[in-house]
Write an enzyme that holds these catalytic residues in place. Structure first.
Site, PDB file in Angstrom:
ATOM      1  N   HIS A   1      18.783 -67.662  33.095  1.00 30.38           N
ATOM      2  CA  HIS A   1      18.251 -68.087  34.396  1.00 30.38           C
ATOM      3  C   HIS A   1      18.609 -67.100  35.497  1.00 30.38           C
ATOM      4  O   HIS A   1      18.584 -67.445  36.678  1.00 30.38           O
ATOM      5  CB  HIS A   1      18.797 -69.469  34.765  1.00 30.38           C
ATOM      6  CG  HIS A   1      18.648 -70.482  33.687  1.00 30.38           C
ATOM      7  ND1 HIS A   1      17.418 -70.870  33.216  1.00 30.38           N
ATOM      8  CD2 HIS A   1      19.561 -71.171  32.955  1.00 30.38           C
ATOM      9  CE1 HIS A   1      17.581 -71.764  32.249  1.00 30.38           C
ATOM     10  NE2 HIS A   1      18.876 -71.961  32.068  1.00 30.38           N
TER      11      HIS A   1
ATOM     12  N   HIS B   1      14.174 -74.511  30.634  1.00 31.13           N
ATOM     13  CA  HIS B   1      14.376 -74.086  29.251  1.00 31.13           C
ATOM     14  C   HIS B   1      13.086 -74.243  28.459  1.00 31.13           C
ATOM     15  O   HIS B   1      13.096 -74.267  27.237  1.00 31.13           O
ATOM     16  CB  HIS B   1      15.475 -74.915  28.577  1.00 31.13           C
ATOM     17  CG  HIS B   1      16.730 -75.001  29.370  1.00 31.13           C
ATOM     18  ND1 HIS B   1      16.979 -76.023  30.261  1.00 31.13           N
ATOM     19  CD2 HIS B   1      17.790 -74.168  29.432  1.00 31.13           C
ATOM     20  CE1 HIS B   1      18.161 -75.816  30.827  1.00 31.13           C
ATOM     21  NE2 HIS B   1      18.665 -74.709  30.348  1.00 31.13           N
TER      22      HIS B   1
END
Lengths: 340, 340
Positions: free
Chosen positions: B61, B223
């Site tokens: 991320h 995700h």
């Protein structure tokens, strides 16, 4: 070819509208013709007039140039259509608006259309008694001559020249001094890029070139122009090693071979490369410098000079003498780059 | 599935090495276990001790969280393997190292693994007399419960909570006050995202999910967890309109319905979305606010909370009272976010 676009024919205007809404404190966005001005002009902010540093060219490389307008960097930017040089009257309008009475330095990437249109605009402005100088950026060591270029292409090193010229202007240098420093910056910068996947041109709705699933292109241009060679996909360490070999060989072939002094290493994403990969590439590029006895003392990592949503990266290496270093280190405040 | 990776098993370490080399002035990067600390710790810099604000979670991320470490924001970040929560002993090591004697606030995204591991780490640290508080971020309005989550997922709004908590710590607030402000920030933030193309997991060498060439997923998780629905590709204006409808409906269903006060609009890229598209989306999101009488007074546009190299965007809307606004506006200096 999915893209976050509302209408292909208004992508530049839609981008500019977002830029204006998100950064109204920094930017004054004009349309028809399109150009972006610093919001803190002398008459509005009370600051002293400065030499105006401007740049521009085809769109599709954002945040270059419009996202780099602000104190300490560009006074104005002129976005053309995607991958198409802005016409001379558009550049002329931006130049006239940016001039604060101390002259304008145009920073021009070396593409034939840009060179011609900025030159014509400069001539038109001089008829109106605006003093104009220009500096050409041709930092891409990959190839001599290319699809849109005679000589070398101007790529990510342009940001470095813009930052350094903007710092000289901000401290009050006159047009000759800003131009001289920008020329030294342009002579000190070398770049080369790689593409893993082409970007998609919103006007055409298709990729700007084709690349097989197991293939990459070394030395790619920022409009997808051909590079040096297509090779099979390989580990990032080897890819970055190839780019660094080419850049360092070019430095060593020229005059700027002294390993002393400061060195800026700039790892630039081409639009669709995530931050983690850019930093991973930075580590490999840093290692290549260290292996040749070059101490990297300044860094920049991010997607600043892009090619739509191309996946890939470019490496820029800059040798900085004391003057260039001071200008690089000076503060700036733009949408895409902030230095305190 | 081409990515700029040298070895799949060392992507996190290679990223951290690049981060350390590029930002050695700001960061002190530890390995085995992996965590990133502010370089200006009190004993080294002479500044007054502060409450330490830390965060972490699975990698993939970036720049969240490691790229947001520095004065005015995080004191430490703990990167797990890609999309996998860091184990409790790793979080414990970071927490102990970050503590300056005034306690530690953990900012935790609401995923079951993170919640469990941060909680265990907090218990271990408290055995060593380090005072620990935690704030959960669950800003994603798309779905209740998800692949890795009970309740709502924590997504891009996490950056806002980190910024606000970091500002409270920087001005010297005690642990209770920093925690209280962070809790108010977490309660004031709503987000939702969209994917045009999945990211590629370097460990698996394949896309994290499949999406047809003419299909997008509204409400995607960071995700690649399922969102609300898959719909045919459409103009950006409609896509952003759908996200804004969901976010604004959620605000209106809650307590924070007052249209007065300041509003931050944050358009976040998912990793492979270029700056021009993010600004174009900002304009459409801004319009959606205006149409409902909401005045956007603060903005952030960039790829800060990504999902590998996913193409897409998320919108985060934050209602800021005077205290939250002051903390949002405070300076910070991190690799990915600089505010003067």
């Amino acid at each position: 070819m999915k893209k976050l676009v509302t209408a292909p024919e208004t992508v530049v205007e839609d981008y500019l509208r977002g830029l204006a809404l998100a950064h109204g404190d920094l930017l004054d966005v004009h349309t028809n013709p399109n150009f972006v001005l610093r919001a803190d002009r002398p008459a509005l902010s009370g600051r002293e007039p400065q030499v105006a540093v401007i740049s521009g060219g085809g769109s599709g490389h954002e945040p270059l140039h419009c996202g780099l307008v602000g104190p300490g960097m560009l006074h104005a930017a002129v976005p053309g259509p995607v991958f198409t040089s802005p016409p001379a009257p558009q550049i002329q309008a931006a130049t006239m608006a940016a001039d604060e009475g101390r002259g304008v330095l145009m920073i021009v990437k070396n593409y034939t259309g840009d060179v011609m249109n900025f030159e014509t605009a400069a001539e038109l402005c001089e008829l109106d008694d605006v003093e104009v100088a220009s500096v050409l950026v041709a930092d891409d060591v990959a190839v001599e001559d290319s699809t849109f270029t005679a000589g070398r292409r101007g790529v990510a090193g342009t940001l470095v020249v813009e930052k350094i010229a903007g710092a000289a202007a901000a401290r009050g240098d006159d047009l000759a001094a800003v131009t001289a420093l920008a020329e030294r910056a342009a002579a000190s910068v070398r770049s080369m890029g790689v593409a893993l996947r082409a970007g998609v041109n919103p006007n055409l709705g298709q990729a700007t070139f084709d690349l097989a699933e197991d293939e990459i292109e070394l030395g790619i241009g920022i409009h997808g122009e051909p590079g040096r060679e297509r090779v099979p996909m390989r580990p990032a360490k080897e890819i970055i090693g190839s780019l660094m070999d080419a850049i360092l060989a070019d430095f060593e072939a020229g005059e700027a071979t002294a390993a002393d002094g400061d060195v800026l290493l700039f790892v630039n994403g081409m639009g669709a490369t995530p931050d983690s990969e850019l930093h991973l590439c930075f580590a490999h590029a840093y290692d290549a410098c260290t292996a040749r006895g070059i101490a990297v003392t300044r860094s920049l990592v991010g997607s600043y000079v892009t090619s739509l949503d191309m996946a890939g990266v470019s490496i820029t290496l800059v040798r900085l003498d004391a003057d260039l270093l001071a200008a690089w280190d000076a503060p700036c405040h733009t949408p895409a780059l902030v230095r305190c």
